[in-house]
Write an enzyme that holds these catalytic residues in place. Sequence first.
Site, mmCIF file in Angstrom:
data_model
loop_
_atom_site.group_PDB
_atom_site.id
_atom_site.type_symbol
_atom_site.label_atom_id
_atom_site.label_comp_id
_atom_site.label_asym_id
_atom_site.label_seq_id
_atom_site.Cartn_x
_atom_site.Cartn_y
_atom_site.Cartn_z
ATOM 1 N N TYR A 32 5.972 -9.962 3.698
ATOM 2 C CA TYR A 32 7.024 -9.267 4.438
ATOM 3 C C TYR A 32 6.704 -7.786 4.533
ATOM 4 C CZ TYR A 32 9.183 -7.379 0.154
ATOM 5 O OH TYR A 32 9.435 -6.694 -1.003
ATOM 6 N N ARG A 51 -0.417 -1.939 6.218
ATOM 7 C CA ARG A 51 -0.152 -2.695 4.987
ATOM 8 C C ARG A 51 0.192 -4.149 5.301
ATOM 9 N NH1 ARG A 51 4.431 -0.560 0.987
ATOM 10 N NH2 ARG A 51 5.772 -1.356 2.627
ATOM 11 N N ARG A 100 4.880 -30.862 3.036
ATOM 12 C CA ARG A 100 4.547 -30.141 1.799
ATOM 13 C C ARG A 100 3.238 -30.599 1.167
ATOM 14 N NH1 ARG A 100 4.912 -29.983 -3.642
ATOM 15 N NH2 ARG A 100 5.581 -28.023 -4.589
ATOM 16 N N HIS A 102 0.008 -28.407 -1.275
ATOM 17 C CA HIS A 102 -0.451 -27.085 -1.716
ATOM 18 C C HIS A 102 -1.532 -26.529 -0.776
ATOM 19 C CE1 HIS A 102 1.874 -27.899 -5.220
ATOM 20 N NE2 HIS A 102 1.428 -26.855 -5.890
ATOM 21 N N LYS A 147 2.368 -7.654 -0.413
ATOM 22 C CA LYS A 147 3.827 -7.656 -0.230
ATOM 23 C C LYS A 147 4.287 -9.092 0.030
ATOM 24 C CE LYS A 147 7.279 -4.459 1.643
ATOM 25 N NZ LYS A 147 7.987 -4.212 0.413
ATOM 26 N N GLU A 179 5.410 0.162 -11.890
ATOM 27 C CA GLU A 179 6.303 0.461 -10.757
ATOM 28 C C GLU A 179 7.612 -0.261 -11.009
ATOM 29 O OE1 GLU A 179 5.151 -1.371 -7.041
ATOM 30 O OE2 GLU A 179 4.773 -3.292 -8.004
ATOM 31 N N LEU A 203 2.497 -2.150 -5.756
ATOM 32 C CA LEU A 203 2.449 -2.145 -4.303
ATOM 33 C C LEU A 203 2.107 -0.719 -3.876
ATOM 34 C CD1 LEU A 203 3.152 -3.909 -1.730
ATOM 35 C CD2 LEU A 203 5.246 -2.577 -1.661
HETATM 36 N N1 PMP Z 1 6.961 -1.449 -5.118
HETATM 37 C C1 PMP Z 1 7.675 -2.555 -4.848
HETATM 38 C C2 PMP Z 1 7.568 -3.727 -5.782
HETATM 39 C C3 PMP Z 1 8.516 -2.610 -3.734
HETATM 40 O O1 PMP Z 1 9.206 -3.718 -3.436
HETATM 41 C C4 PMP Z 1 8.615 -1.462 -2.899
HETATM 42 C C5 PMP Z 1 9.521 -1.478 -1.691
HETATM 43 N N2 PMP Z 1 8.960 -2.189 -0.646
HETATM 44 C C6 PMP Z 1 7.859 -0.335 -3.209
HETATM 45 C C7 PMP Z 1 7.029 -0.362 -4.335
HETATM 46 C C8 PMP Z 1 7.904 0.914 -2.351
HETATM 47 O O2 PMP Z 1 7.202 0.726 -1.141
HETATM 48 P P1 PMP Z 1 7.600 1.510 0.179
HETATM 49 O O3 PMP Z 1 7.634 2.956 -0.169
HETATM 50 O O4 PMP Z 1 6.535 1.171 1.136
HETATM 51 O O5 PMP Z 1 8.947 0.994 0.595
#
Ligand code: PMP
Length: 289
Positions: A32, A51, A100, A102, A147, A179, A203
């Site tokens: 996403y 991204r 379904r 894998h 993501k 994070e 991320l």
């Molecule tokens: N880390 C994670 C796990 C997130 O879900 C997000 C939000 N998408 C971020 C970092 C921050 O990313 P961004 O600044 O691109 O929204």
Amino acid sequence: MNIAYFNGNFLPKDEIRISPDDRGFLFADGIYEVAKWYEGFFFDMESHLIRMKRSLREVRINWPGEDSFPAFAEELIERNQLSDRQALIYLQVTRGASPRSHAFPDPEVPPTVYAFVNEFNSHLPGSESGVRIMLKEDFRWNRCDIKSVALLANILSFQEAREKGLWECVFVRNGLITEGSHSNIFFVINGILYTHPESHYILSGVTRKNIFRIAGEAGIPVKEEPLPADKIGTIQEAFTTNTSAEITPVIAIDDLKIGNGLPGPVTKLLRKNFDAEIISLGKGKTKFT
Ligand code: PMP
């Protein structure tokens, strides 16, 4: 009426039907992206597009229409009469619908592409006064750079924070702060900004990347070095970043008060410069409430 985008068409959201065989539903087999609209433009859509393409490549989903994202995102904003508002777009691409198994569908099936927009104003409660967060052992997989829609660990962690009245749950892996469940995190120590380097454990946030630039322009040095969790006593400031909430000052981590318990000067300066950039990109149209 809420109009959403579904496999090339604009439809009322409640008319969209997704197959129970969709691999997003069965396996969370999808990725996403979220971008923010500021009364006339998407902020750094280019980075979101890059991204999104990287996430698709890493999970081997083939979406030939991937470059159409910025154009249909703008059209969705217009069709939902949000052009002069602030809004978020959510885009999800899954490996499509197939009985379904894998293994990837063979032959390949078209991906399922779904996007919707919602009005969203950034300056949330807490964005001025600061928020409290908690630390928790990172029990996510080790491809957090993708993501992926598989967010169960993030959701459980965020819910735990929410139930404690906290804004975010920030993860610690091998003793190092990585994070948050839905944000990146920065620390200020002696005027230097620290954040975890790009790796499979975080991320690569679009806001994070823009903070590097904005900090650089303000003469604030940035070091991509992870902070050991047992060194949080040495920090003077902390803030989280994400597309929706932008820069959120952190005033307490677990039981530790950060600085004097108020957003610090570096955080405030970065927030001011970020807002100024949005206002200038919006050519005066963007207002913050
Ligand atoms: N880390 C994670 C796990 C997130 O879900 C997000 C939000 N998408 C971020 C970092 C921050 O990313 P961004 O600044 O691109 O929204």
